[in-house]
Design an enzyme around this catalytic site. Structure first.
Site: not given
Length: 322
Positions: A268, A118, A193, A89-90
């Protein structure tokens, strides 16, 4: 009492072994079928797993249905019909809200949730506590390798969780990736990450700058690209994901920077890096500069383009100054 404790431990081990020994042909739920998730889910189907999928995009769901997946009507339906649930998911808010909704009415105690989004490590830890409170298992397992890695099932997974939980999910993740690394406790996959993506953002900006400079100095881009890839400037961006059209045929640069890893997502992720750096009192001058560069690229309406579009952006800025 000792017999009872030993029996509980052995029973827990049998549950873990059942997940491990049957990594092939499991019922797997997949939520989030975007540029990355669609390929990842497809690769699980190829490995013989039975996929239950859900996405707000009907075309994305139909594409997986054509490959043999069952399309579920809700997050809850995915969770209650799956041994494993993978989410891709975003951002922080969507992950948090999705999991709250997904487990609101309870979940099967044997279900293992794997979040490959992430997000902030603290959000991952909060989701883990939520899932655990419902009696199920959660690990964070973000990925690196981009769309090419997702398509080829060569992703790197960075897993945060206990040793036994890592062992439980490793076989499934190997159906989508080539390197599965246990990074430590909950949230440590996300920490790895975020740091990796900050390095990627910095290197892409740096590569884009030097390629623009080399070309403006009169060097042939292919010649200079070959030099970079055989010398000290070599990096993943230059070898696999060149921002210069014509140098790496499969790179988004050859398709008007469509698809791939969107600039808004890189922005982001660099914002996440900035946040955790502030919280840990860690100086990241280059990370902060890369974040500002990508915020500027977004401000010029390029948020949906692949993040390598920063090369094209810098080139156009140079042309304006002529």
């Amino acid at each position: 009492m000792m017999f009872r404790v030993r029996s509980v431990i052995q029973m827990g081990d049998r549950v873990m072994q059942r997940h491990m020994s049957s990594a092939g042909g499991r019922k797997v739920g997949f939520v989030g079928l975007g540029n990355m998730g669609g390929h990842m889910a497809s690769n699980l189907i190829k490995k013989g797993h039975k996929l239950n999928v859900y996405d707000i995009s009907a075309p994305a769901c139909e594409a997986l249905k054509a490959k043999g997946a069952t399309v579920s009507k809700s997050y809850q339906e995915v969770a209650k019909s799956s041994d494993f649930v993978v989410t891709m998911l975003p951002n922080n808010d969507i992950v948090s809200e999705t999991y709250k909704e997904m487990v609101a009415d309870g979940v099967n105690s044997g279900t293992v949730f794997i979040d490959s989004s992430t997000i902030d490590p603290l959000v991952a830890q909060a989701v883990q506590k939520l899932v655990k409170s419902k009696g199920a298992t959660f690990v964070d397992a973000p990925v690196s390798g981009g769309v090419p890695g997702a398509a080829a099932a060569t992703l790197t997974f960075m897993v945060g969780g206990t040793n036994s939980e890592y062992d439980t999910v490793k076989g499934l993740l190997e159906g989508m990736g080539q390197k599965i690394t246990h990074c430590g406790g909950y949230g440590m996959g996300q920490a790895a990450k975020i740091c990796n993506n900050m390095m990627l953002g910095i290197s892409m900006v740096g590569l884009s700058e030097v390629m623009n400079l080399a070309i403006r100095l009169g060097l042939d881009p292919k010649t200079f690209g070959d030099i970079v890839n055989s010398s000290t400037g070599r990096c993943w961006s230059s070898e696999v994901y060149s921002p210069v059209p014509g140098l790496v045929p499969t790179a988004p640069a050859n398709f008007d920077y469509a698809g791939g890893f969107a600039t808004n997502l890189m922005t982001k992720d660099l914002g996440l890096a900035s946040g955790v750096a502030t919280a840990s009192n860690t100086p990241i001058p280059l990370g902060a500069m890369a974040h500002q560069v990508y915020r500027t690229v977004m401000a010029h309406g390029l948020g949906d383009k692949d993040f390598s579009v920063v090369y094209d952006f810098l080139m156009n800025q140079a042309e304006k100054k002529k």
